[in-house]
Design a protein around this motif. Structure first.
Motif, PDB file in Angstrom:
ATOM      1  N   SER A   1     -40.425  25.584 -24.262  1.00 57.40           N
ATOM      2  CA  SER A   1     -41.219  24.443 -23.798  1.00 57.40           C
ATOM      3  C   SER A   1     -42.432  24.900 -23.008  1.00 57.40           C
ATOM      4  N   GLU A   2     -42.254  25.882 -22.149  1.00 50.86           N
ATOM      5  CA  GLU A   2     -43.340  26.372 -21.303  1.00 50.86           C
ATOM      6  C   GLU A   2     -44.446  27.024 -22.117  1.00 50.86           C
ATOM      7  N   CYS A   3     -44.087  27.806 -23.106  1.00 52.86           N
ATOM      8  CA  CYS A   3     -45.088  28.559 -23.864  1.00 52.86           C
ATOM      9  C   CYS A   3     -45.631  27.788 -25.065  1.00 52.86           C
ATOM     10  N   TYR A   4     -44.744  27.136 -25.824  1.00 55.66           N
ATOM     11  CA  TYR A   4     -45.142  26.531 -27.095  1.00 55.66           C
ATOM     12  C   TYR A   4     -45.250  25.011 -27.051  1.00 55.66           C
ATOM     13  N   GLY A   5     -44.699  24.377 -26.017  1.00 54.89           N
ATOM     14  CA  GLY A   5     -44.794  22.933 -25.910  1.00 54.89           C
ATOM     15  C   GLY A   5     -43.581  22.192 -26.427  1.00 54.89           C
ATOM     16  N   PHE A   6     -43.557  20.892 -26.170  1.00 57.10           N
ATOM     17  CA  PHE A   6     -42.384  20.069 -26.459  1.00 57.10           C
ATOM     18  C   PHE A   6     -42.068  19.996 -27.945  1.00 57.10           C
ATOM     19  N   SER A   7     -43.081  19.832 -28.791  1.00 57.02           N
ATOM     20  CA  SER A   7     -42.812  19.636 -30.220  1.00 57.02           C
ATOM     21  C   SER A   7     -42.165  20.866 -30.842  1.00 57.02           C
ATOM     22  N   HIS A   8     -42.574  22.060 -30.426  1.00 57.01           N
ATOM     23  CA  HIS A   8     -41.962  23.279 -30.947  1.00 57.01           C
ATOM     24  C   HIS A   8     -40.547  23.459 -30.397  1.00 57.01           C
ATOM     25  N   SER A   9     -40.338  23.086 -29.154  1.00 59.38           N
ATOM     26  CA  SER A   9     -38.997  23.133 -28.592  1.00 59.38           C
ATOM     27  C   SER A   9     -38.095  22.122 -29.288  1.00 59.38           C
ATOM     28  N   ARG A  10     -38.622  20.939 -29.566  1.00 61.31           N
ATOM     29  CA  ARG A  10     -37.857  19.883 -30.245  1.00 61.31           C
ATOM     30  C   ARG A  10     -37.343  20.370 -31.597  1.00 61.31           C
ATOM     31  N   ARG A  11     -38.155  21.109 -32.317  1.00 64.94           N
ATOM     32  CA  ARG A  11     -37.751  21.616 -33.631  1.00 64.94           C
ATOM     33  C   ARG A  11     -36.557  22.565 -33.515  1.00 64.94           C
ATOM     34  N   ILE A  12     -36.590  23.447 -32.520  1.00 66.35           N
ATOM     35  CA  ILE A  12     -35.501  24.406 -32.339  1.00 66.35           C
ATOM     36  C   ILE A  12     -34.230  23.703 -31.868  1.00 66.35           C
ATOM     37  N   VAL A  13     -34.372  22.685 -31.024  1.00 71.38           N
ATOM     38  CA  VAL A  13     -33.197  21.931 -30.566  1.00 71.38           C
ATOM     39  C   VAL A  13     -32.483  21.303 -31.762  1.00 71.38           C
ATOM     40  N   TRP A  14     -33.236  20.725 -32.689  1.00 70.99           N
ATOM     41  CA  TRP A  14     -32.617  20.134 -33.865  1.00 70.99           C
ATOM     42  C   TRP A  14     -32.002  21.193 -34.772  1.00 70.99           C
ATOM     43  N   MET A  15     -32.607  22.368 -34.846  1.00 73.03           N
ATOM     44  CA  MET A  15     -32.010  23.455 -35.623  1.00 73.03           C
ATOM     45  C   MET A  15     -30.656  23.850 -35.025  1.00 73.03           C
ATOM     46  N   GLY A  16     -30.594  23.922 -33.702  1.00 74.87           N
ATOM     47  CA  GLY A  16     -29.332  24.235 -33.041  1.00 74.87           C
ATOM     48  C   GLY A  16     -28.283  23.173 -33.291  1.00 74.87           C
ATOM     49  N   PHE A  17     -28.711  21.906 -33.263  1.00 75.27           N
ATOM     50  CA  PHE A  17     -27.784  20.805 -33.523  1.00 75.27           C
ATOM     51  C   PHE A  17     -27.226  20.897 -34.943  1.00 75.27           C
ATOM     52  N   ALA A  18     -28.111  21.131 -35.925  1.00 74.89           N
ATOM     53  CA  ALA A  18     -27.680  21.211 -37.315  1.00 74.89           C
ATOM     54  C   ALA A  18     -26.714  22.375 -37.525  1.00 74.89           C
ATOM     55  N   ALA A  19     -27.025  23.537 -36.935  1.00 73.85           N
ATOM     56  CA  ALA A  19     -26.159  24.706 -37.086  1.00 73.85           C
ATOM     57  C   ALA A  19     -24.795  24.452 -36.455  1.00 73.85           C
ATOM     58  N   ASN A  20     -24.783  23.805 -35.303  1.00 75.29           N
ATOM     59  CA  ASN A  20     -23.528  23.495 -34.614  1.00 75.29           C
ATOM     60  C   ASN A  20     -22.684  22.519 -35.435  1.00 75.29           C
ATOM     61  N   PHE A  21     -23.337  21.531 -36.009  1.00 79.20           N
ATOM     62  CA  PHE A  21     -22.647  20.529 -36.810  1.00 79.20           C
ATOM     63  C   PHE A  21     -22.028  21.159 -38.057  1.00 79.20           C
ATOM     64  N   VAL A  22     -22.801  21.986 -38.746  1.00 78.40           N
ATOM     65  CA  VAL A  22     -22.300  22.654 -39.949  1.00 78.40           C
ATOM     66  C   VAL A  22     -21.141  23.592 -39.608  1.00 78.40           C
ATOM     67  N   MET A  23     -21.257  24.309 -38.491  1.00 76.77           N
ATOM     68  CA  MET A  23     -20.186  25.208 -38.084  1.00 76.77           C
ATOM     69  C   MET A  23     -18.887  24.440 -37.846  1.00 76.77           C
ATOM     70  N   ALA A  24     -18.979  23.305 -37.173  1.00 77.78           N
ATOM     71  CA  ALA A  24     -17.782  22.500 -36.910  1.00 77.78           C
ATOM     72  C   ALA A  24     -17.157  22.004 -38.215  1.00 77.78           C
ATOM     73  N   LEU A  25     -17.994  21.580 -39.161  1.00 80.18           N
ATOM     74  CA  LEU A  25     -17.479  21.114 -40.448  1.00 80.18           C
ATOM     75  C   LEU A  25     -16.781  22.240 -41.210  1.00 80.18           C
ATOM     76  N   VAL A  26     -17.411  23.412 -41.240  1.00 84.01           N
ATOM     77  CA  VAL A  26     -16.838  24.536 -41.982  1.00 84.01           C
ATOM     78  C   VAL A  26     -15.516  24.969 -41.371  1.00 84.01           C
ATOM     79  N   PHE A  27     -15.463  25.108 -40.051  1.00 81.49           N
ATOM     80  CA  PHE A  27     -14.217  25.509 -39.411  1.00 81.49           C
ATOM     81  C   PHE A  27     -13.110  24.481 -39.635  1.00 81.49           C
TER      82      PHE A  27
END
Length: 246
Positions: free
Chosen positions: A78-104
């Motif tokens: 957020s500090e270096c790249y701004g909110f929109s770039h941070s927002r993209r990574i947050v959603w990537m983390g959410f998607a990866a977490n969701f897929v991991m839970a489904l697979v397990f």
């Protein structure tokens, strides 16, 4: 009347010093690496949280060992790249977490091979409880977006000064929301209210203390990253809708 330029420590919104905003199409050398590190921390923390650990009188999920680092990553993004770039990574983390839970969940449900005797142990460690998964995902989204929003708004308000105030202030808000949502969804009805509030406060205080202790390192990383990337984004005209994916 001539417009008076605003001078910022690393960049500017308008004026005659080099523009260090993050523009569409601008090459970013370390953004993807930081994003991958963030997602890895989130996934590892989710798995580690399956175990409860005792630190003196405090009983907490094992994810506490690493999960606060995700907020440090969020601060840096957020500090270096701004909110929109941070927002993209947050959603990537959410998607990866969701897929991991489904697979397990799917792998645990599949019948084990006759020669493999560890089904019970595997299910105990990696068998996610749906209520815990929902609590974790919702708390993660709310906490991370709150953390990023508070940091970038404080950055504009302070004109880029006092990074320590932004990182700690945003963590106080983000981790507070994260801890409260997770505990309420995951454990309401399973433990007495006094015990739940004590556990929530304990986890929250440990996370905030983690952020305070690591602040000097955050300073070093942010300074080096801004210099290496040639960016220092200010969210003056950003759309803060967390569901905007562009």
């Amino acid at each position: 009347m001539a417009e008076v330029s605003r001078q910022y420590p690393y960049g500017n919104r308008r004026g005659n010093i080099p523009d260090r905003q993050v523009h569409p199409g601008r090459a970013l050398r370390y953004y993807d690496l930081i994003g991958m590190g963030f997602v890895a921390v989130v996934l590892i923390s989710t798995i580690a949280a399956q175990k409860l650990i005792a630190l003196g009188p405090l009983v907490m999920p094992g994810g506490i060992v690493l999960f606060p680092v995700s907020y440090i990553f969020s601060d840096i993004l957020s500090e270096c790249y701004g909110f929109s770039h941070s927002r993209r990574i947050v959603w990537m983390g959410f998607a990866a977490n969701f897929v991991m839970a489904l697979v397990f969940t799917l792998v645990v449900a599949l019948p084990p091979a006759p020669a493999w005797p560890y089904q019970t142990q595997f299910a105990t460690v990696l068998g996610f409880v749906p209520r815990i998964v929902v609590a974790s995902l919702l708390a993660y989204l709310a906490g991370e977006f709150a953390n990023s929003y508070v940091l970038v708004r404080m950055k504009v308000f302070t004109q880029g000064r006092h990074l320590w105030m932004r990182t700690i202030g945003s963590t106080l808000v983000g981790e507070g929301i994260d801890s409260l949502i997770f505990m309420l969804i995951a454990f309401v009805g399973t433990m007495p209210w006094p015990v739940m509030w004590t556990a929530t406060a304990s986890v929250y205080l440990v996370k905030v203390a983690y952020e305070i202790v690591i602040t000097p390192l955050t300073y070093v990383i942010v300074r080096q990253l801004k210099q290496a990337e040639g960016v220092d984004h200010y969210d003056h005209d950003t759309d803060f809708n967390p569901f905007r994916f562009k």
